[in-house]
Design an enzyme around this catalytic site. Structure first.
Site, PDB file in Angstrom:
ATOM      1  N   CYS A  85      -0.219  69.509  47.958  1.00 31.08           N
ATOM      2  CA  CYS A  85      -0.736  70.320  48.930  1.00 31.08           C
ATOM      3  C   CYS A  85      -2.206  69.904  49.303  1.00 31.08           C
ATOM      4  O   CYS A  85      -3.014  69.320  48.295  1.00 31.08           O
ATOM      5  CB  CYS A  85      -0.722  71.666  48.826  1.00 31.08           C
ATOM      6  N   GLU A  86      -2.363  69.265  50.446  1.00 30.93           N
ATOM      7  CA  GLU A  86      -3.784  68.890  50.777  1.00 30.93           C
ATOM      8  C   GLU A  86      -4.837  69.414  50.576  1.00 30.93           C
ATOM      9  O   GLU A  86      -6.183  69.196  50.679  1.00 30.93           O
ATOM     10  CB  GLU A  86      -3.591  68.082  52.158  1.00 30.93           C
ATOM     11  N   HIS A  87      -4.552  70.752  50.507  1.00 33.40           N
ATOM     12  CA  HIS A  87      -5.829  71.908  50.458  1.00 33.40           C
ATOM     13  C   HIS A  87      -6.331  71.820  48.882  1.00 33.40           C
ATOM     14  O   HIS A  87      -7.478  72.162  48.792  1.00 33.40           O
ATOM     15  CB  HIS A  87      -5.458  73.352  50.970  1.00 33.40           C
ATOM     16  N   HIS A  88      -5.462  71.880  47.982  1.00 37.58           N
ATOM     17  CA  HIS A  88      -5.793  72.077  46.385  1.00 37.58           C
ATOM     18  C   HIS A  88      -5.271  71.030  45.672  1.00 37.58           C
ATOM     19  O   HIS A  88      -5.560  70.879  44.472  1.00 37.58           O
ATOM     20  CB  HIS A  88      -5.207  73.351  45.995  1.00 37.58           C
ATOM     21  N   GLN A 126       3.224  71.777  54.339  1.00 39.55           N
ATOM     22  CA  GLN A 126       4.702  71.871  54.328  1.00 39.55           C
ATOM     23  C   GLN A 126       4.990  71.735  55.844  1.00 39.55           C
ATOM     24  O   GLN A 126       6.253  71.005  56.188  1.00 39.55           O
ATOM     25  CB  GLN A 126       5.148  73.053  53.441  1.00 39.55           C
ATOM     26  N   HIS A 154       4.740  76.860  46.195  1.00 39.17           N
ATOM     27  CA  HIS A 154       3.336  76.223  46.218  1.00 39.17           C
ATOM     28  C   HIS A 154       2.684  76.646  44.793  1.00 39.17           C
ATOM     29  O   HIS A 154       2.411  77.883  44.572  1.00 39.17           O
ATOM     30  CB  HIS A 154       2.572  76.494  47.517  1.00 39.17           C
ATOM     31  N   CYS A 156      -0.327  76.165  44.243  1.00 40.80           N
ATOM     32  CA  CYS A 156      -1.616  76.653  44.371  1.00 40.80           C
ATOM     33  C   CYS A 156      -1.734  78.084  44.834  1.00 40.80           C
ATOM     34  O   CYS A 156      -2.355  78.825  44.498  1.00 40.80           O
ATOM     35  CB  CYS A 156      -2.273  75.976  45.791  1.00 40.80           C
TER      36      CYS A 156
END
Ligand SMILES: [Zn+2]
Length: 194
Positions: A85-88, A126, A154, A156
């Protein structure tokens, strides 16, 4: 296993340096024996997990595009994938299911899985991964319709204790013939059969 792969990225040396700093910033002793080779291992692992940036999924489909009159739904289900995931930058993983209705052209079934593999080996959300797989197939094979369903867990959310630990996130996207509820239903029924 990852570090055995041959990785010749010009970014490798810089990544090693940065991961060494990160280990120190986290409060560890980067000179400790167990951690000495960790920056290199992490750098190589991350390069492997993001190798999809250097691959062209459209080309994968184009290289195996065959003229064929078959015009019933083609389904490839339960394609395992692992992404970040690009956020975490933590993993999310699960299964992708793809269906398309050919319009004169089909592709090798393994190529559909390759497309999922390439898009998942990038920093992702996603929702966008689902859309990118759909668009790649639509643009390359120009089918009467394509539908993609992705089910994922996920890390995260699970590791940080956010929301339900075992929740599965489902996303879907479609074009053309799949605008008809009946066609979507046919696909959903087929992927639910175990
Ligand atoms: Zn995340």
């Amino acid at each position: 296993m990852l570090e055995k792969e041959e990785i010749n990225s010009p970014a490798l040396e810089d990544l090693k340096k940065h991961y060494r700093s990160i280990i120190t910033l986290l409060g560890e002793d980067a000179e400790r024996e167990g951690l000495l080779k960790t920056p290199e291992r992490v750098a190589k692992a991350m390069l492997t997990l993001t190798k999809g940036y250097h691959m062209d999924p459209h080309e994968v489909l184009r290289s195996a595009k065959f003229q064929e009159e078959y015009s019933q739904m083609v389904i490839v289900k339960d394609i395992d994938f692992f992404s970040l995931c690009e956020h975490h930058m933590l993993p999310f993983y699960g299964k992708a299911h793809v269906a398309y209705i050919p319009n004169g052209y089909i592709t090798g079934l393994s190529k559909i899985a390759r497309v999922v593999d390439i898009f998942s080996h990038r920093l992702q959300v996603q929702e966008r991964m689902t859309l990118q797989i759909k668009e790649c197939i639509q643009e390359t094979l120009n089918p009467l319709g394509v539908m993609v369903v992705v089910e994922a867990k996920h890390m995260c959310m699970q590791m940080r204790g956010v929301e339900k630990q075992n929740s599965v996130t489902t996303t879907s996207d479609f074009t053309g013939a799949f605008n008809q509820a009946k066609t979507r239903e046919e696909f959903m029924n087929l992927i639910r059969q175990r």
